[in-house]
Design an enzyme around this catalytic site. Structure first.
Site, PDB file in Angstrom:
ATOM      1  CG  ASP A 164       0.431  10.688  -0.444  1.00  0.00           C
ATOM      2  OD1 ASP A 164       1.516  10.168  -0.135  1.00  0.00           O
ATOM      3  OD2 ASP A 164      -0.263  10.285  -1.391  1.00  0.00           O
ATOM      4  CG  HIS A 175       1.215   7.910  -4.052  1.00  0.00           C
ATOM      5  ND1 HIS A 175       1.204   8.307  -2.742  1.00  0.00           N
ATOM      6  CD2 HIS A 175       1.749   6.652  -4.043  1.00  0.00           C
ATOM      7  CE1 HIS A 175       1.704   7.343  -1.980  1.00  0.00           C
ATOM      8  NE2 HIS A 175       2.040   6.331  -2.745  1.00  0.00           N
TER       9      HIS A 175
HETATM   10  N1  LIG Z   1      -1.054   4.827  -3.221  1.00  0.00           N
HETATM   11  C1  LIG Z   1      -0.538   4.597  -2.021  1.00  0.00           C
HETATM   12  O1  LIG Z   1      -0.646   5.459  -1.135  1.00  0.00           O
HETATM   13  C2  LIG Z   1       0.177   3.321  -1.685  1.00  0.00           C
HETATM   14  C3  LIG Z   1       0.577   3.072  -0.362  1.00  0.00           C
HETATM   15  C4  LIG Z   1       1.202   1.873  -0.054  1.00  0.00           C
HETATM   16  C5  LIG Z   1       1.462   0.941  -1.054  1.00  0.00           C
HETATM   17  N2  LIG Z   1       1.094   1.219  -2.329  1.00  0.00           N
HETATM   18  C6  LIG Z   1       1.302   0.251  -3.408  1.00  0.00           C
HETATM   19  O2  LIG Z   1       0.297  -0.758  -3.318  1.00  0.00           O
HETATM   20  C7  LIG Z   1       0.747  -1.932  -3.979  1.00  0.00           C
HETATM   21  C8  LIG Z   1       0.488  -3.154  -3.124  1.00  0.00           C
HETATM   22  O3  LIG Z   1       1.256  -3.099  -1.955  1.00  0.00           O
HETATM   23  P1  LIG Z   1       1.398  -4.387  -1.006  1.00  0.00           P
HETATM   24  O4  LIG Z   1       2.262  -3.981   0.110  1.00  0.00           O
HETATM   25  O5  LIG Z   1       0.062  -4.991  -0.724  1.00  0.00           O
HETATM   26  O6  LIG Z   1       2.227  -5.344  -1.987  1.00  0.00           O
HETATM   27  P2  LIG Z   1       2.394  -6.927  -1.894  1.00  0.00           P
HETATM   28  O7  LIG Z   1       3.552  -7.256  -2.773  1.00  0.00           O
HETATM   29  O8  LIG Z   1       2.362  -7.397  -0.480  1.00  0.00           O
HETATM   30  O9  LIG Z   1       1.061  -7.461  -2.586  1.00  0.00           O
HETATM   31  C9  LIG Z   1       0.786  -7.252  -3.918  1.00  0.00           C
HETATM   32  C10 LIG Z   1      -0.101  -8.403  -4.384  1.00  0.00           C
HETATM   33  O10 LIG Z   1      -0.519  -8.119  -5.710  1.00  0.00           O
HETATM   34  C11 LIG Z   1      -0.552  -9.338  -6.398  1.00  0.00           C
HETATM   35  N3  LIG Z   1      -0.552  -9.102  -7.833  1.00  0.00           N
HETATM   36  C12 LIG Z   1       0.493  -8.827  -8.652  1.00  0.00           C
HETATM   37  N4  LIG Z   1       0.065  -8.742  -9.921  1.00  0.00           N
HETATM   38  C13 LIG Z   1      -1.271  -8.923  -9.902  1.00  0.00           C
HETATM   39  C14 LIG Z   1      -2.268  -8.956 -10.914  1.00  0.00           C
HETATM   40  N5  LIG Z   1      -1.958  -8.801 -12.209  1.00  0.00           N
HETATM   41  N6  LIG Z   1      -3.540  -9.177 -10.545  1.00  0.00           N
HETATM   42  C15 LIG Z   1      -3.852  -9.370  -9.259  1.00  0.00           C
HETATM   43  N7  LIG Z   1      -2.960  -9.373  -8.249  1.00  0.00           N
HETATM   44  C16 LIG Z   1      -1.679  -9.155  -8.580  1.00  0.00           C
HETATM   45  C17 LIG Z   1       0.675 -10.088  -5.887  1.00  0.00           C
HETATM   46  O11 LIG Z   1       0.555 -11.490  -6.128  1.00  0.00           O
HETATM   47  C18 LIG Z   1       0.639  -9.751  -4.414  1.00  0.00           C
HETATM   48  O12 LIG Z   1      -0.100 -10.695  -3.659  1.00  0.00           O
HETATM   49  C19 LIG Z   1       2.214  -1.682  -4.294  1.00  0.00           C
HETATM   50  O13 LIG Z   1       2.306  -1.253  -5.647  1.00  0.00           O
HETATM   51  C20 LIG Z   1       2.589  -0.535  -3.372  1.00  0.00           C
HETATM   52  O14 LIG Z   1       3.686   0.204  -3.870  1.00  0.00           O
HETATM   53  C21 LIG Z   1       0.456   2.385  -2.657  1.00  0.00           C
HETATM   54  O1  LIG Z   2       5.138   1.305  -1.896  1.00  0.00           O
HETATM   55  C1  LIG Z   2       5.775   2.389  -1.860  1.00  0.00           C
HETATM   56  O2  LIG Z   2       6.709   2.657  -2.639  1.00  0.00           O
HETATM   57  C2  LIG Z   2       5.433   3.431  -0.829  1.00  0.00           C
HETATM   58  C3  LIG Z   2       3.972   3.705  -0.761  1.00  0.00           C
HETATM   59  O3  LIG Z   2       3.483   4.237  -1.972  1.00  0.00           O
HETATM   60  C4  LIG Z   2       3.664   4.660   0.386  1.00  0.00           C
HETATM   61  O4  LIG Z   2       3.401   5.846   0.138  1.00  0.00           O
HETATM   62  O5  LIG Z   2       3.708   4.213   1.542  1.00  0.00           O
END
Ligand SMILES: NC(=O)c1ccc[n+]([C@@H]2O[C@H](COP(=O)([O-])OP(=O)(O)OC[C@H]3O[C@@H](n4cnc5c(N)ncnc54)[C@H](O)[C@@H]3O)[C@@H](O)[C@H]2O)c1
Ligand SMILES: O=C(O)C[C@H](O)C(=O)O
Length: 326
Positions: free
Chosen positions: A157, A185
């Site tokens: 962010d 977030h």
């Molecule tokens: N904070 C931020 O700024 C931010 C930004 C982008 C995404 N995110 C979040 O990050 C997370 C991951 O995003 P992504 O695009 O890589 O998702 P994704 O679905 O591509 O990958 C998530 C992975 O986590 C694994 N997983 C699920 N439960 C698990 C567990 N108990 N132990 C270990 N692994 C497990 C899944 O098998 C999958 O491979 C999501 O929650 C998304 O919303 C946060």
């Molecule tokens: O995975 C999401 O919901 C969005 C993610 O947290 C982001 O800020 O890009």
């Protein structure tokens, strides 16, 4: 000395964008060897093995070894840095309470495993959403680890806000300092330009356009995650991985003199944020610790927005309490 870096959700999209950067030295520097521990759910272990094959094929000089497991205890044993990326995404028909409960089932045992076996200097960054509350759940189940070691990611962010301001003013991102993200977030977050500087001048004054600030800048930053999902058909991955690298690298190496950044850290009650909540603040990193920047004046405009985002964090905390997750 080799640093043990644990990454959960290693087979996911962020994992794929993150692991190669860690192994190449971008997380901890060109002199620090790393050992990677990848945690996945059983169904995704094979995919994680594929990523590990590619990591091998890069022949990174700093990468000592890779261990892949579906056992949280093994994954966090001896961890110095823990990047908690894997989470349960919201699916159709899922209520907020269901999402919190499903994530509680992930972050509670992971907190316990960190408590049981991580290294004394462990630093935890939670990326998986809802990141602040997932971090709170993990932290509450790791009573032997200093609470300050648990953080959640708002650096993406922060970077988004810097990029938007840079475009608006036609200045390089390097001209911008002291921007801050407050709160959760989520779409309630508050990106604060009132203390930010552009080439040493106040950023809000340089913008001189309250309507843009209120109606364009704040919602663009706060809803950027949703806009990426809408455009890409998948949530941000490379930029999220980049922000995770920035968050940990700054934590370890420190902020530049006179600058600060944003991170969700355990509140000590500063700025009226209830103690114990994991909320985003302007922070400096010094001697390997994130510290909340103190003494900033908060005007009514900012106060209202900080309070709204913090109220959402309180609601999430109360909901996970009610579910018996903390
Ligand atoms: N904070 C931020 O700024 C931010 C930004 C982008 C995404 N995110 C979040 O990050 C997370 C991951 O995003 P992504 O695009 O890589 O998702 P994704 O679905 O591509 O990958 C998530 C992975 O986590 C694994 N997983 C699920 N439960 C698990 C567990 N108990 N132990 C270990 N692994 C497990 C899944 O098998 C999958 O491979 C999501 O929650 C998304 O919303 C946060
Ligand atoms: O995975 C999401 O919901 C969005 C993610 O947290 C982001 O800020 O890009």
């Amino acid at each position: 000395m080799t640093v043990n870096v644990t990454v959960t959700g290693a087979a996911g999209q962020i994992g794929y964008a993150l692991l190669f950067r860690i192994a190449s030295g971008q997380l901890l520097g060109a002199d620090t060897p790393v050992s990677l521990r990848l945690l996945e759910i059983p169904q995704a272990v094979k995919a994680a093995e594929g990523t590990a094959m590619e990591l091998d094929d890069c022949a990174f000089p700093l990468l000592e070894d890779i261990e892949i497991t579906d056992d949280a205890k093994k994954a966090f044993d001896g961890a110095n840095i823990a990047l908690l990326v894997g989470a349960r995404p919201r699916t159709k028909g899922m209520e907020r309470g269901d999402l919190l409960a499903a994530n509680g089932g992930i972050f509670k045992p992971q907190g316990e495993a960190i408590n049981a076996g991580a290294a004394d200097d462990v630093r935890v960054l939670v990326v998986g959403n809802p990141a602040n509350t997932n971090a709170l759940i993990a932290q509450q189940h790791a009573p032997d680890v200093p609470a300050e070691r648990f953080t959640a990611m708002t650096r993406l962010d922060h970077n988004r806000a810097v990029a938007q301001l840079s475009k608006k003013l036609g200045v390089p991102v390097s001209a911008i300092r002291r921007l801050a993200i407050w709160g959760n977030h989520s779409a309630t977050q508050y990106p604060d330009l009132f203390h930010a500087e552009v080439n040493g001048e106040n950023a809000a004054a340089a913008v001189n356009d309250e309507a843009w600030l209120r109606d364009t800048f704040i919602p663009t930053v706060a809803k950027r995650g949703a806009a990426i999902i809408e455009a890409r058909g998948a949530s941000s991955a490379a930029s999220a991985a980049g922000a995770a690298i920035d968050h940990v690298s700054t934590w370890v190496h420190g902020t530049a003199e006179g600058d600060w950044t944003s991170a969700a850290v355990v509140s000590d009650g500063s700025y009226g944020v209830p103690e114990g909540l994991i909320s985003s603040f302007p922070v400096v990193a010094r001697d390997g610790r994130y510290e909340i920047v103190q003494g900033l004046e908060i005007d009514d405009f900012s106060r209202e927005r900080i309070d709204a985002s913090v109220a959402e964090l309180v609601e999430e905390r109360d909901a996970v309490r009610k579910l018996g997750l903390i």
